[in-house]
Design a protein around this motif. Structure first.
Motif, PDB file in Angstrom:
ATOM      1  N   ALA A  97     -50.588 -29.328  41.964  1.00  0.00           N
ATOM      2  CA  ALA A  97     -49.188 -29.361  42.371  1.00  0.00           C
ATOM      3  C   ALA A  97     -48.998 -28.650  43.709  1.00  0.00           C
ATOM      4  N   GLN A 154     -42.456 -29.019  42.234  1.00  0.00           N
ATOM      5  CA  GLN A 154     -41.855 -30.244  41.700  1.00  0.00           C
ATOM      6  C   GLN A 154     -42.391 -31.472  42.427  1.00  0.00           C
ATOM      7  N   TRP A 209     -46.162 -31.904  41.552  1.00  0.00           N
ATOM      8  CA  TRP A 209     -46.391 -32.322  40.156  1.00  0.00           C
ATOM      9  C   TRP A 209     -45.991 -33.782  39.958  1.00  0.00           C
ATOM     10  N   ASP A 210     -44.894 -34.169  40.560  1.00  0.00           N
ATOM     11  CA  ASP A 210     -44.465 -35.568  40.444  1.00  0.00           C
ATOM     12  C   ASP A 210     -45.524 -36.510  41.017  1.00  0.00           C
ATOM     13  N   GLU A 232     -48.515 -36.623  38.548  1.00  0.00           N
ATOM     14  CA  GLU A 232     -48.274 -37.448  37.361  1.00  0.00           C
ATOM     15  C   GLU A 232     -48.272 -38.933  37.712  1.00  0.00           C
ATOM     16  N   HIS A 253     -42.706 -29.297  33.461  1.00  0.00           N
ATOM     17  CA  HIS A 253     -43.054 -30.591  34.044  1.00  0.00           C
ATOM     18  C   HIS A 253     -43.819 -31.530  33.112  1.00  0.00           C
ATOM     19  N   HIS A 254     -44.181 -31.064  31.922  1.00  0.00           N
ATOM     20  CA  HIS A 254     -44.949 -31.926  31.031  1.00  0.00           C
ATOM     21  C   HIS A 254     -44.484 -31.733  29.602  1.00  0.00           C
ATOM     22  N   ASP A 303     -44.684 -37.700  27.941  1.00  0.00           N
ATOM     23  CA  ASP A 303     -45.565 -38.173  29.012  1.00  0.00           C
ATOM     24  C   ASP A 303     -46.733 -38.956  28.413  1.00  0.00           C
TER      25      ASP A 303
END
Length: 560
Positions: A93, A233, A236-237, A240, A271-272, A276
């Protein structure tokens, strides 16, 4: 247990009153199972997130009369859910949220980032980013000296003497700072008395390069930049999205606690979650856990693994330092070129201390992952493990990365309850240029064909963010052994297609101690699948990168 489940279904089908099987979903598909007893199937039955039967679709439809039929994947292929057994989520991230200046093309969800293949191109791009970025410290990730040339403090000062510039090496183990950044973190030449990783010039001044454990002296001073919630953020986005596009259903954070458990747990919770399409497992890192828990570290790892489903009863150790930054530990003559020329690299844990450290965990029934790259490090790792007691039947040692392995080291490894989790990208990214730094030792670069032939469980990982977390792309790298500069590295070490599939499924699960739950399509295992548009076993190796991921199924839930 698996056979008893099938037997129950068959007996139920023979009963006088037919049971309601509508809660079973029977998929018509082409399944590549990674199960040696049944390599292929056309039917897979799933109930409550688990696989209840695998076999011929028509036969299963008769046996499971009343099951819900799903023919959505009749013209597609189900693989065991793809696994990346060595990633770094928090680090990823941070890096994916930074400005990227890579030495090679890097696929990203919002478009491929072109590689900067020369020193001039790198410096020009840094200047462009500096000119357009908002005020404040600037972190740029992706630099590699063997591709982009030497960069030091003066080069970065020529771009800016006011804005702190942090140029982050691709490996993650090195930073290169301009004068403003040096002032920001309070670094002085005196740090060289405490840390090996403080580089000084001929007159004893800082060059700007700070690496390995010396990073601990400066990290807190700029952590707020790369650990800011907005930065995390974004990173991490992107992470993913890569996992989604790659069809990954399981990853293992191979260094839990390095950035602080509280911080990492916060990021993971934010974030998870269970919605997911992938599962994250955590492998504790020894140094971080020992610093937090002291003498109780071994019992803490055992207790945490027993209480938390996502923490594995395993530990991560380090034998030596980094492949990319040329600090992995080599036997003489060591490095013949590159930024470590004339040196032999660094041990992280000294060879005389490693056997006792291993024993603390091994004797407690804990599996050991050990970052071990150079040929000298392999000797240290193998000697330490050969000194251990037999352990339990289920225990295993996994050599992580394994940049160099000589034939004699492979012979030793094959006699142990051990496997190899190879960094898939060493060959692809560096197979053509690493000889410049390590000379003839490049003949032993990632010999995964030999480890697989020797019967050693052999898996591939991305070490993401150091390579995209794309298992099929990782497999292709070892099917072809092609490199960024157009050469072929050790073609005799290519994997077969069957070995490559196993490396990103069942052997990956084995390395995590999860081979009884995931990694193959077998009755009794979790219903984790990756849906693709063609059969890898009948696709030419050079076309594996063109295999399209159509979706994931995790614990029976479909994620298109």
């Amino acid at each position: 247990m698996r056979r008893s489940i099938i037997a129950f279904i068959l007996l139920a089908g023979c009963a006088d009153s037919q049971p309601d099987l509508s809660d079973i979903t029977l998929y018509r598909t082409t399944a590549i199972t990674a199960d040696a007893d049944q390599p292929k199937a056309t039917g897979v039955a799933v109930k409550d997130g688990g696989i209840t039967a695998v076999g011929d679709f028509d036969a299963l439809r008769k046996q499971l009369s009343g099951a819900t039929i799903n023919e959505e994947y009749a013209d597609q292929v189900l693989l065991p859910g793809l696994i990346d057994p060595h990633v770094h989520m928090t680090l990823g991230a941070m890096m994916y949220g930074a400005e990227m200046v890579p030495p090679w093309d890097v696929p990203m969800p919002d478009g491929e980032i072109s590689g900067l293949t020369s020193r001039g191109a790198l410096l020009t791009r840094i200047a462009e980013i500096d000119a357009s970025a908002p005020d404040g410290p600037l972190v740029l990730w992706g630099y590699h000296d063997l591709i982009q040339g030497d960069i030091r403090r003066d080069d970065l000062d020529a771009i800016s003497t006011e804005r702190p510039l942090f140029l982050w090496h691709w490996s993650g183990h090195d930073f290169y700072l301009n004068s403003a950044a040096i002032n920001m973190v309070g670094a002085t030449p005196a740090l060289a008395d405490q840390f090996h990783g403080i580089e000084l010039d001929n007159v004893g001044e800082l060059t700007g390069r700070i690496y390995e454990d010396a990073l601990l002296a400066i990290f807190e001073r700029f952590a707020a930049v790369i650990m800011h919630p907005d930065h995390i953020q974004l990173g991490w986005d992107r992470y993913e999205a890569l996992l989604r596009d790659a069809g990954v259903t399981t990853v293992a954070e191979m260094g839990y606690g390095i950035f602080g458990r509280a911080i990492e747990d916060t990021f993971l919770a934010a974030h998870h979650d269970s919605t997911d399409g992938y599962q994250v497992y955590l492998v504790p890192e020894h140094r971080a856990f020992e610093q937090e828990f002291g003498d109780t570290v071994v019992e803490t790892v055992r207790q945490m693994a027993a209480e938390r489903e996502n923490v594995l009863p395993q530990i991560k150790l380090f034998s030596d330092a980094a492949f990319y930054s040329q600090t992995m530990k080599l036997t003489p003559p060591g490095y013949v070129g590159g930024q470590s020329k004339g040196q032999t690299g660094l041990y992280v844990i000294q060879p005389d201390a490693l056997p006792d450290l291993m024993a603390r965990y091994w004797n407690a029934g804990i599996d050991i992952h050990i970052h071990s790259n150079g040929d000298a490090a392999q000797d240290s790792t193998l000697s330490a493990f050969e000194a251990q007691s037999p352990g339990t039947d289920e225990q295993r040692l996994i050599i992580e990365h394994a940049a160099l392995l000589t034939p004699s080291q492979i012979e030793r490894l094959a006699k142990l309850p051990a496997g190899v989790s190879a960094a898939s990208h060493y060959v692809r990214y560096m197979g053509g240029v690493m000889a410049e730094a390590i000379g003839e030792k490049a003949e032993y670069l990632s010999p995964m064909g030999s480890t697989a032939k020797a019967g050693i469980p052999t898996t591939l990982h991305s070490d993401a963010p150091l390579a995209p977390p794309y298992p099929l792309l990782a497999a292709q790298a070892h099917l072809l052994r092609d490199t960024e500069d157009g050469t072929i590295s050790l073609p005799e070490e290519r994997l077969t297609r069957e070995q490559a599939i196993k490396a990103i499924t069942l052997d990956a699960a084995w390395s995590l101690g999860l081979e009884n739950e995931i990694g193959s399509i077998e009755a009794g295992k979790r219903a984790n699948f990756t849906i693709v548009d063609r059969n890898p076993l009948t696709t030419k190796p050079e076309n594996w990168s063109k295999i399209r991921v159509l979706g994931r199924i995790k614990d029976g839930v479909i994620y298109p």
